[in-house]
Design a protein around this motif. Structure first.
Motif, PDB file in Angstrom:
ATOM      1  N   SER A 195       0.910  -1.269  -0.011  1.00 22.15           N
ATOM      2  CA  SER A 195       0.128  -0.203   0.010  1.00 22.15           C
ATOM      3  C   SER A 195       0.910   1.182   0.010  1.00 22.15           C
ATOM      4  O   SER A 195       2.223   1.173   0.065  1.00 22.15           O
ATOM      5  CB  SER A 195      -1.083   0.060   1.051  1.00 22.15           C
ATOM      6  OG  SER A 195      -0.194   0.093   2.343  1.00 22.15           O
ATOM      7  N   GLY A 196       0.352   2.521  -0.478  1.00 24.96           N
ATOM      8  CA  GLY A 196       1.220   3.769  -0.535  1.00 24.96           C
ATOM      9  C   GLY A 196       2.135   3.775  -1.359  1.00 24.96           C
ATOM     10  O   GLY A 196       2.852   4.449  -1.631  1.00 24.96           O
ATOM     11  N   LEU A 197       1.840   2.911  -2.682  1.00 26.51           N
ATOM     12  CA  LEU A 197       2.849   2.729  -3.862  1.00 26.51           C
ATOM     13  C   LEU A 197       2.814   3.924  -4.306  1.00 26.51           C
ATOM     14  O   LEU A 197       4.088   4.378  -5.216  1.00 26.51           O
ATOM     15  CB  LEU A 197       2.677   1.445  -4.324  1.00 26.51           C
ATOM     16  CG  LEU A 197       3.727   1.101  -5.633  1.00 26.51           C
ATOM     17  CD1 LEU A 197       4.978   1.287  -5.178  1.00 26.51           C
ATOM     18  CD2 LEU A 197       3.184   0.028  -6.346  1.00 26.51           C
ATOM     19  N   THR A 198       1.601   4.430  -4.836  1.00 27.02           N
ATOM     20  CA  THR A 198       1.618   5.628  -5.688  1.00 27.02           C
ATOM     21  C   THR A 198       2.413   6.718  -4.973  1.00 27.02           C
ATOM     22  O   THR A 198       3.046   7.414  -5.754  1.00 27.02           O
ATOM     23  CB  THR A 198       0.249   6.213  -5.978  1.00 27.02           C
ATOM     24  OG1 THR A 198      -0.566   5.206  -6.222  1.00 27.02           O
ATOM     25  CG2 THR A 198       0.012   7.228  -6.746  1.00 27.02           C
ATOM     26  N   ASN A 199       2.285   7.030  -3.703  1.00 28.05           N
ATOM     27  CA  ASN A 199       3.204   8.191  -3.204  1.00 28.05           C
ATOM     28  C   ASN A 199       4.646   7.897  -3.113  1.00 28.05           C
ATOM     29  O   ASN A 199       5.512   8.701  -3.350  1.00 28.05           O
ATOM     30  CB  ASN A 199       2.793   8.485  -1.644  1.00 28.05           C
ATOM     31  CG  ASN A 199       1.440   9.203  -1.674  1.00 28.05           C
ATOM     32  OD1 ASN A 199       1.257   9.823  -2.563  1.00 28.05           O
ATOM     33  ND2 ASN A 199       0.598   8.847  -0.474  1.00 28.05           N
ATOM     34  N   LYS A 200       4.880   6.469  -2.957  1.00 28.04           N
ATOM     35  CA  LYS A 200       6.397   6.256  -3.104  1.00 28.04           C
ATOM     36  C   LYS A 200       6.920   6.519  -4.270  1.00 28.04           C
ATOM     37  O   LYS A 200       8.064   7.153  -4.588  1.00 28.04           O
ATOM     38  CB  LYS A 200       6.619   4.667  -2.784  1.00 28.04           C
ATOM     39  CG  LYS A 200       6.493   4.386  -1.360  1.00 28.04           C
ATOM     40  CD  LYS A 200       6.468   2.794  -1.185  1.00 28.04           C
ATOM     41  CE  LYS A 200       6.191   2.189   0.001  1.00 28.04           C
ATOM     42  NZ  LYS A 200       6.177   0.746   0.283  1.00 28.04           N
ATOM     43  N   VAL A 201       6.125   6.183  -5.443  1.00 26.71           N
ATOM     44  CA  VAL A 201       6.526   6.600  -6.864  1.00 26.71           C
ATOM     45  C   VAL A 201       6.763   7.962  -7.154  1.00 26.71           C
ATOM     46  O   VAL A 201       7.707   8.457  -7.543  1.00 26.71           O
ATOM     47  CB  VAL A 201       5.725   5.484  -7.827  1.00 26.71           C
ATOM     48  CG1 VAL A 201       5.983   6.138  -9.133  1.00 26.71           C
ATOM     49  CG2 VAL A 201       5.731   4.291  -7.774  1.00 26.71           C
ATOM     50  N   LYS A 202       5.737   8.649  -6.608  1.00 26.31           N
ATOM     51  CA  LYS A 202       5.835  10.018  -6.686  1.00 26.31           C
ATOM     52  C   LYS A 202       7.001  10.620  -6.162  1.00 26.31           C
ATOM     53  O   LYS A 202       7.818  11.531  -6.696  1.00 26.31           O
ATOM     54  CB  LYS A 202       4.557  10.692  -6.248  1.00 26.31           C
ATOM     55  CG  LYS A 202       4.384  12.404  -6.139  1.00 26.31           C
ATOM     56  CD  LYS A 202       3.403  12.586  -5.812  1.00 26.31           C
ATOM     57  CE  LYS A 202       2.882  12.357  -4.294  1.00 26.31           C
ATOM     58  NZ  LYS A 202       1.946  12.969  -3.547  1.00 26.31           N
ATOM     59  N   ASN A 203       7.522  10.307  -5.031  1.00 24.87           N
ATOM     60  CA  ASN A 203       8.393  10.766  -4.265  1.00 24.87           C
ATOM     61  C   ASN A 203       9.773  10.423  -4.974  1.00 24.87           C
ATOM     62  O   ASN A 203      10.803  11.414  -5.076  1.00 24.87           O
ATOM     63  CB  ASN A 203       8.541  10.034  -2.721  1.00 24.87           C
ATOM     64  CG  ASN A 203       7.441  10.720  -1.876  1.00 24.87           C
ATOM     65  OD1 ASN A 203       6.892  11.899  -2.015  1.00 24.87           O
ATOM     66  ND2 ASN A 203       7.325  10.104  -0.844  1.00 24.87           N
ATOM     67  N   LYS A 204       9.826   9.284  -5.619  1.00 25.26           N
ATOM     68  CA  LYS A 204      11.178   8.851  -6.334  1.00 25.26           C
ATOM     69  C   LYS A 204      11.245   9.827  -7.556  1.00 25.26           C
ATOM     70  O   LYS A 204      12.432  10.293  -7.963  1.00 25.26           O
ATOM     71  CB  LYS A 204      11.025   7.308  -6.565  1.00 25.26           C
ATOM     72  CG  LYS A 204      12.489   7.058  -7.290  1.00 25.26           C
ATOM     73  CD  LYS A 204      12.624   5.636  -7.267  1.00 25.26           C
ATOM     74  CE  LYS A 204      13.659   5.028  -8.036  1.00 25.26           C
ATOM     75  NZ  LYS A 204      14.013   3.546  -8.060  1.00 25.26           N
TER      76      LYS A 204
END
Length: 298
Positions: free
Chosen positions: A207-216
């Motif tokens: 979960s929270g993958l979208t935000n991880k991708v955005k941050n990267k």
């Protein structure tokens, strides 16, 4: 002796043939027998037997859009590798109708195409076509290979994930349902996009993958984290309908309780009218019309 046929689905430990055959990938020998070491499809070629794993391979369906690579040019068709245990064929008439052309001058070995699965017959012969928006030969760019089952996570809810990557990297990205992804942009952005795609594949279950991708993406391109949360996580969005349904259930319960209360109040009114009736005549109900009750005093 052989105990299976080409393209049979087998499970780990299943006996495939006697040791007069050659043991290939996905098999092992035991007590003079060749056995499968995994779940997959049997591939027979001459005297060699191997098993192609299903988990990481794409099983084509009619209507799918796929990315394929020309592996052979024949008299009236192209053989296409579609990242599957099953090869695809692109008939010449699907490209230029009845017109006669030299096939290798149109598409040659090594060319990468965006195609549609036109038909899949009972023996898994896959017929491909180019009818549809954007179908045809890719020029330039790179191909990224991921597990086909992770494609929906890469695309995201209503395209949220893939559009975020496109917007930030300015790369053109086309995703095939067979797990092949075409990426074209600046060289450094192509590499970043490739890394991001593999990150999504590896962490698709989290979960929270979208935000991880955005941050990267922001750290790699801007050197700092984003100021605002422009993209919500897909998993959180998927939970909203459940909350909405629960709210509707509560509202329905409240309506039922109110209906019971109204019914009780109605009978109380009747009892009061009975007490006030000097002649003590019985009261009876009339018809229920439009939820309006009529009292008849006899």
């Amino acid at each position: 002796m052989i105990y299976v046929e080409n393209k049979d689905l087998v499970i780990p430990g299943e006996v495939l043939a006697d040791d007069e055959y050659y043991s290939g990938r996905g098999t092992f020998k035991e007590n003079g027998k060749i056995c499968s070491s995994l779940m997959g499809l049997v591939s027979l070629r001459n005297k060699k037997i191997r098993v192609i794993p299903l988990k990481s391979k794409y099983v084509p369906k009619k209507g799918d859009v796929v990315i394929g690579k020309i592996k052979d040019v024949r008299f009236s068709m192209w053989d296409v590798d579609i990242n599957s245990p099953y090869s695809g064929i692109l008939p010449a008439f699907e490209v230029f109708g009845r017109e006669k052309k030299e096939l290798n001058k149109v598409f040659d070995v090594g060319d990468v195409l965006f195609l549609r699965v036109v038909d899949v017959d009972e023996v898994k012969k896959v017929k491909l076509g180019l009818k549809g928006r954007g179908m045809g030969k890719f020029r330039g760019g790179i191909i990224v290979d991921i597990t086909p089952t992770k494609v929906p996570r890469l695309i995201g809810k209503k395209g949220s994930m893939i559009n975020m990557i496109k917007d930030k990297t300015n790369c053109k990205i086309i995703v095939g349902q067979n797990g092949l992804v075409w990426v074209k942009g600046e060289e450094d952005m192509e590499q970043l996009t490739k890394d991001i795609i593999h990150m999504i594949e590896a962490e698709a279950h989290t979960s929270g993958l979208t935000n991880k991708v955005k941050n990267k993406l922001y750290l790699a391109i801007d050197g700092e984290l984003p100021q605002e949360d422009d993209y919500s996580d897909d998993y959180e969005e998927l939970e909203k309908p459940k909350l909405q349904n629960f709210k509707e259930e509560l509202e329905q319960e409240e309506k039922e309780e109110q209906s019971k209360k109204d019914s009780t109040d109605f009978y109380k009114v009747i009892e009061e009218l009975k007490k006030k009736n000097k002649k003590d005549k019985p009261l009876s109900y009339g018809n229920n019309s439009g939820n309006s009750y009529i009292l008849n005093n006899r």
